[in-house]
Design a protein around this motif. Structure first.
Motif, PDB file in Angstrom:
ATOM      1  N   LEU A   1      -3.937   9.653   2.792  1.00 19.66           N
ATOM      2  CA  LEU A   1      -3.584   9.503   4.201  1.00 19.66           C
ATOM      3  C   LEU A   1      -3.163   8.060   4.428  1.00 19.66           C
ATOM      4  O   LEU A   1      -3.969   7.141   4.273  1.00 19.66           O
ATOM      5  CB  LEU A   1      -4.786   9.842   5.090  1.00 19.66           C
ATOM      6  CG  LEU A   1      -5.432  11.223   4.862  1.00 19.66           C
ATOM      7  CD1 LEU A   1      -6.674  11.382   5.734  1.00 19.66           C
ATOM      8  CD2 LEU A   1      -4.438  12.326   5.196  1.00 19.66           C
ATOM      9  N   ASP A   2      -1.887   7.852   4.773  1.00 20.54           N
ATOM     10  CA  ASP A   2      -1.363   6.491   4.939  1.00 20.54           C
ATOM     11  C   ASP A   2      -1.359   6.136   6.420  1.00 20.54           C
ATOM     12  O   ASP A   2      -0.493   6.595   7.175  1.00 20.54           O
ATOM     13  CB  ASP A   2       0.040   6.396   4.340  1.00 20.54           C
ATOM     14  CG  ASP A   2       0.513   4.937   4.219  1.00 20.54           C
ATOM     15  OD1 ASP A   2      -0.168   4.030   4.752  1.00 20.54           O
ATOM     16  OD2 ASP A   2       1.561   4.711   3.590  1.00 20.54           O
ATOM     17  N   GLU A   3      -2.327   5.341   6.836  1.00 21.38           N
ATOM     18  CA  GLU A   3      -2.490   4.927   8.230  1.00 21.38           C
ATOM     19  C   GLU A   3      -2.375   6.088   9.207  1.00 21.38           C
ATOM     20  O   GLU A   3      -1.548   6.065  10.111  1.00 21.38           O
ATOM     21  CB  GLU A   3      -1.472   3.839   8.577  1.00 21.38           C
ATOM     22  CG  GLU A   3      -1.833   2.532   7.930  1.00 21.38           C
ATOM     23  CD  GLU A   3      -0.992   1.386   8.451  1.00 21.38           C
ATOM     24  OE1 GLU A   3      -0.745   1.338   9.668  1.00 21.38           O
ATOM     25  OE2 GLU A   3      -0.596   0.548   7.644  1.00 21.38           O
ATOM     26  N   PRO A   4      -3.233   7.091   9.025  1.00 21.42           N
ATOM     27  CA  PRO A   4      -3.088   8.275   9.891  1.00 21.42           C
ATOM     28  C   PRO A   4      -3.495   8.016  11.330  1.00 21.42           C
ATOM     29  O   PRO A   4      -3.046   8.702  12.226  1.00 21.42           O
ATOM     30  CB  PRO A   4      -4.024   9.294   9.241  1.00 21.42           C
ATOM     31  CG  PRO A   4      -5.060   8.474   8.554  1.00 21.42           C
ATOM     32  CD  PRO A   4      -4.335   7.249   8.074  1.00 21.42           C
TER      33      PRO A   4
ATOM     34  N   PRO B   1       2.406  10.815   4.737  1.00 20.35           N
ATOM     35  CA  PRO B   1       3.005   9.476   4.761  1.00 20.35           C
ATOM     36  C   PRO B   1       2.890   8.800   6.114  1.00 20.35           C
ATOM     37  O   PRO B   1       2.648   9.449   7.134  1.00 20.35           O
ATOM     38  CB  PRO B   1       4.465   9.738   4.410  1.00 20.35           C
ATOM     39  CG  PRO B   1       4.718  11.134   4.844  1.00 20.35           C
ATOM     40  CD  PRO B   1       3.419  11.874   4.774  1.00 20.35           C
ATOM     41  N   GLN B   2       3.074   7.474   6.067  1.00 24.27           N
ATOM     42  CA  GLN B   2       3.064   6.687   7.298  1.00 24.27           C
ATOM     43  C   GLN B   2       4.198   7.149   8.217  1.00 24.27           C
ATOM     44  O   GLN B   2       4.023   7.266   9.409  1.00 24.27           O
ATOM     45  CB  GLN B   2       3.247   5.222   6.930  1.00 24.27           C
ATOM     46  CG  GLN B   2       2.796   4.254   7.963  1.00 24.27           C
ATOM     47  CD  GLN B   2       2.759   2.831   7.404  1.00 24.27           C
ATOM     48  OE1 GLN B   2       3.069   2.588   6.240  1.00 24.27           O
ATOM     49  NE2 GLN B   2       2.378   1.901   8.235  1.00 24.27           N
ATOM     50  N   GLU B   3       5.360   7.396   7.629  1.00 31.57           N
ATOM     51  CA  GLU B   3       6.464   7.935   8.417  1.00 31.57           C
ATOM     52  C   GLU B   3       6.672   9.369   7.965  1.00 31.57           C
ATOM     53  O   GLU B   3       7.201   9.610   6.888  1.00 31.57           O
ATOM     54  CB  GLU B   3       7.764   7.152   8.176  1.00 31.57           C
ATOM     55  CG  GLU B   3       7.675   5.672   8.441  1.00 31.57           C
ATOM     56  CD  GLU B   3       7.344   4.859   7.183  1.00 31.57           C
ATOM     57  OE1 GLU B   3       7.459   5.423   6.072  1.00 31.57           O
ATOM     58  OE2 GLU B   3       6.954   3.688   7.309  1.00 31.57           O
TER      59      GLU B   3
ATOM     60  N   LYS C   1       0.825  -1.207   0.000  1.00 33.97           N
ATOM     61  CA  LYS C   1       0.000   0.000   0.000  1.00 33.97           C
ATOM     62  C   LYS C   1       0.864   1.264   0.000  1.00 33.97           C
ATOM     63  O   LYS C   1       0.667   2.160  -0.825  1.00 33.97           O
ATOM     64  CB  LYS C   1      -0.922   0.004   1.231  1.00 33.97           C
ATOM     65  CG  LYS C   1      -1.803  -1.238   1.348  1.00 33.97           C
ATOM     66  CD  LYS C   1      -2.646  -1.224   2.612  1.00 33.97           C
ATOM     67  CE  LYS C   1      -1.867  -1.280   3.919  1.00 33.97           C
ATOM     68  NZ  LYS C   1      -1.132  -2.543   4.177  1.00 33.97           N
ATOM     69  N   SER C   2       1.809   1.305   0.927  1.00 30.56           N
ATOM     70  CA  SER C   2       2.651   2.509   1.020  1.00 30.56           C
ATOM     71  C   SER C   2       3.471   2.697  -0.246  1.00 30.56           C
ATOM     72  O   SER C   2       3.683   3.822  -0.704  1.00 30.56           O
ATOM     73  CB  SER C   2       3.574   2.426   2.239  1.00 30.56           C
ATOM     74  OG  SER C   2       2.824   2.436   3.427  1.00 30.56           O
ATOM     75  N   THR C   3       3.917   1.583  -0.812  1.00 29.38           N
ATOM     76  CA  THR C   3       4.707   1.665  -2.041  1.00 29.38           C
ATOM     77  C   THR C   3       3.879   2.294  -3.161  1.00 29.38           C
ATOM     78  O   THR C   3       4.358   3.187  -3.875  1.00 29.38           O
ATOM     79  CB  THR C   3       5.181   0.255  -2.453  1.00 29.38           C
ATOM     80  OG1 THR C   3       5.984  -0.273  -1.400  1.00 29.38           O
ATOM     81  CG2 THR C   3       5.973   0.290  -3.744  1.00 29.38           C
TER      82      THR C   3
HETATM   83 MG    MG Z   1       2.445   0.909   4.866  1.00 28.41          MG
END
Ligand code: MG
Ligand code: ADP
Length: 508
Positions: free
Chosen positions: A167-170, A94-96, A52-54
């Motif tokens: 929004l990546d895993e906010p 981003p997640q990070e 997902k993040s990729t």
């Molecule tokens: Mg991820």
């Protein structure tokens, strides 16, 4: 929905077609199709490592892709650089988060704008008020929590008037109140016609704020559509790997642990720390206890607290009846608990030292040998034994550990933990990022630990791995244990449900 019917002719705001991406041998995205229309919130769900993040980083231009195309308002977009994605109105939280640690919150948010500072500050104040978010703008970014950093990233996105907000895993780091504030913002943006992709592990959130849902599995979107077409149960079924049932049936015979004849070696009672609370369980010699759950559930924090790396805020840990709560890591090692961290690059290995000195370095800290250094012949003997036992592929024991593949590095790390003859070995994601062949060797090593009578506590987000190895499993959801499963009860289905916080009763 009316908007959908009217929009049928209009091109989606964002469409990705046949996106492919591999990292080396690891093919992560195998032809992803996904589209988002104006005012849609597409919830994207999928197991850890699904990619997902990729995919989001490709849309944001942070990663290039190996094939496929991206269209914006129906026209092919030339992305591939973050500046191009920003110009197209895309913004990824981003997640990070990626803030400049030495700059203030205000500097981080306003970076790259041309307008006058007073104008910008006015707009920023309005967004902050809408968010219900109070933050001292003069604080250095390095002092912010992850949740605060994500909110700063969100503010940056709002300030840029993003039309496509990702929004990546906010919510994994947010408190309940913060989540509710975020949801209000999401609803408001949706009404304003902003398109969003919302990545989450929490299935309840899908039904609370998304208009559409997509499941990513095995490098593809395997299921998608308007949320009203789905139930939570259907989403869980969609998340399960395709061979989940087959694998369980085909599992090999496994010597059951006779719990009634055993005394626990480690007892955890009411343990509380940063990210988890009131955790209690027993660990028995010769068993593999799996700890399942999603990323952010508090599992890594739990085990690093047991290992004395993070502060204990309450509760106790005893080892063979001795209270070891809150002891420093070095003492914990001497008492007989060993830890193989997830990020072996950061914590586990001295990359510039040889394989043989890496294998024996833990011995130098252990009770048996104390601070005395070892001669090279003895060191080589021990290292050779472990290399042979575990079929580690090495050319020479004096080679640098950094020259080995990830799977072989992991074998050295686990071998190293064995050399101290521990009572308990804690493994955090033992096979993450390791290829299939090395993985089965690592499984063999973990079973050897068990057969030697070591108690193994294994955190794994790979549910198949827990199904394959664990004698017992507990699941952690939002910092608390929410389920315990015997060998017979461990299935992909029960663990997946519990990891996502769904009650077990639906199984009955
Ligand atoms: Mg991820
Ligand atoms: P998700 O966000 O769905 O949990 P990711 O996109 O973070 O998944 O990761 C998907 C896969 O790609 C994982 O196997 C991960 O190890 C790999 N991966 C992600 N980023 C990189 C990278 N920069 N280099 C190598 N592998 C990567």
């Amino acid at each position: 929905m009316a908007a959908k019917m009217n929009g049928a002719a209009a091109a989606p705001r964002l469409e990705v077609r046949k996106i492919r991406k591999a990292f080396g041998q690891n093919v992560v995205l195998k032809g992803i199709d996904l589209s988002v229309k104006a005012g849609e919130v597409v919830a994207l769900i999928g197991g850890n490592g699904a990619g997902k993040s990729t995919l989001m980083k490709i849309i944001m231009g942070i990663y290039s892709c190996d094939g496929g195309e991206i269209l914006i308002d129906g026209a092919p977009a030339k992305l591939g650089k973050p500046a191009a994605s920003l110009a197209a109105g895309i913004y990824l939280v981003p997640q990070e988060p990626l803030l400049f640690p030495n700059m203030t919150v205000l500097e981080n948010i306003l970076m790259g704008f041309r307008e006058s500072e007073s104008e910008l500050k006015k707009r920023l104040a309005k967004h902050m008020e809408e968010l219900g978010f109070n933050l001292n703008l003069q604080r250095k970014a390095s002092t912010l929590s992850i949740a605060e950093q994500q909110l700063v990233e969100l503010l940056r996105g709002l300030m840029r008037n993003a039309r496509i907000l990702i929004l990546d895993e906010p919510t994994s780091a947010l408190t309940f109140g913060e989540v509710q504030a975020l949801f209000n913002v999401v609803r408001d943006l949706r009404r304003k016609g902003i398109s969003m992709i919302y990545i989450t592990h929490r299935l309840n959130e899908v039904f609370e704020i998304a208009t559409d849902v997509a499941i990513m599995r095995d490098g593809l979107i395997t299921l998608e559509g308007p949320v009203e077409h789905f139930t939570k149960d259907m989403l869980i079924q969609g998340l399960l790997p395709s061979d989940a049932q087959a694998q369980r049936e085909g599992g090999k015979a496994y010597e059951p642990v006779r719990y009634s004849e055993l005394k626990p070696v480690m007892q955890v009672r009411g343990l509380t720390g940063y990210g988890f609370s009131d955790v209690s369980f027993d660990l028995y010699p010769g068993e593999i206890l799996g700890i399942a759950g999603v990323v952010g559930a508090g599992r890594t924090e739990l085990i690093s607290t047991i290992f004395g790396r993070d502060k204990t805020l309450g509760g106790t840990v005893t080892l063979d009846g001795k209270d070891i709560t809150g002891l420093p890591t070095k003492r914990i090692l001497q008492e007989g608990i060993n830890f193989v961290p997830e990020d072996r690059h950061m914590h586990g290995l001295f990359k510039i030292r040889s394989i043989s000195s890496n294998t024996t370095s833990a011995l130098l800290d252990s009770a048996e040998i104390g601070r005395v250094s070892m001669n090279r012949r003895r060191q080589a003997q021990i290292a050779q034994k472990y290399v042979d036992d575990f079929r580690t592929k090495v050319v020479s024991l004096e080679d640098l550990i950094g020259s080995l593949s990830g799977g072989n590095q992991q074998k050295v790390v686990i071998a190293r933990s064995l050399s101290t003859k521990p009572k308990v070995v804690i493994l955090d994601e033992p096979t993450r990022g390791i290829d299939a062949a090395a993985r089965s060797d690592v499984y063999g090593i973990i079973r050897q630990l068990k057969e030697a009578g070591v108690a193994v506590l294994m955190v794994s987000s790979d549910i198949e791995e827990v199904v394959e190895l664990a004698d017992r499993a507990i699941t952690v959801f939002q910092g608390r244990i929410n389920g315990e499963f015997s060998r017979e009860e461990i299935t992909q289905d029960t663990l997946t449900s519990a990891s996502f916080g769904i009650e077990k009763e639906r199984m009955v």
